[in-house]
Design an enzyme around this catalytic site. Structure first.
Site, PDB file in Angstrom:
ATOM      1  CE  LYS A  30      52.769  46.238 -79.991  1.00 16.06           C
ATOM      2  NZ  LYS A  30      51.118  46.797 -79.382  1.00 16.06           N
ATOM      3  CG  LEU A  79      44.074  49.258 -83.218  1.00 13.31           C
ATOM      4  CD1 LEU A  79      42.753  49.676 -84.359  1.00 13.31           C
ATOM      5  CD2 LEU A  79      42.423  49.322 -82.118  1.00 13.31           C
ATOM      6  CG  ASP A  80      49.171  49.201 -80.921  1.00 11.89           C
ATOM      7  OD1 ASP A  80      49.964  49.913 -81.495  1.00 11.89           O
ATOM      8  OD2 ASP A  80      49.791  49.061 -79.524  1.00 11.89           O
ATOM      9  CG  PHE A  81      51.441  46.195 -88.385  1.00 16.57           C
ATOM     10  CD1 PHE A  81      51.509  44.593 -88.131  1.00 16.57           C
ATOM     11  CD2 PHE A  81      52.048  46.837 -88.745  1.00 16.57           C
ATOM     12  CE1 PHE A  81      52.491  43.769 -88.564  1.00 16.57           C
ATOM     13  CE2 PHE A  81      52.615  46.470 -89.754  1.00 16.57           C
ATOM     14  CZ  PHE A  81      53.357  44.812 -89.549  1.00 16.57           C
TER      15      PHE A  81
END
Length: 80
Positions: A15, A9-11
């Site tokens: 990160k 989802l928040d790739f």
């Protein structure tokens, strides 16, 4: 045992960490969701994540697909 599908989802590039052998490791899995089960094609959820990295269909409908992370991965690749 069946393999569980996870939608990160928040790739985004910030990160992705590298270990001592330069193997990529994903960090900050706080927004990750389990993928669809029982023959469903998507998971419906409220819109979360970093604007610009989330798939347009997710923003439009709130439906997450297993391939939703592919859009984020493409954004990361284009930034380099």
């Amino acid at each position: 045992m069946t393999e569980k599908q996870v939608i990160y989802l928040d790739f985004k590039a910030s990160k992705i960490l590298l270990d001592g052998d330069f193997n990529a490791k994903l960090s900050d899995c706080g927004l990750a969701k389990l993928g669809p089960t029982n023959g469903n094609s998507h998971v419906t959820t409220s819109i979360i994540g970093t604007y610009g990295y989330v798939a347009p269909e997710y923003v439009a409908t709130g439906d997450l697909y297993v391939k939703s992370d592919v859009y984020s991965f493409g954004v990361c690749c284009l930034n380099y």
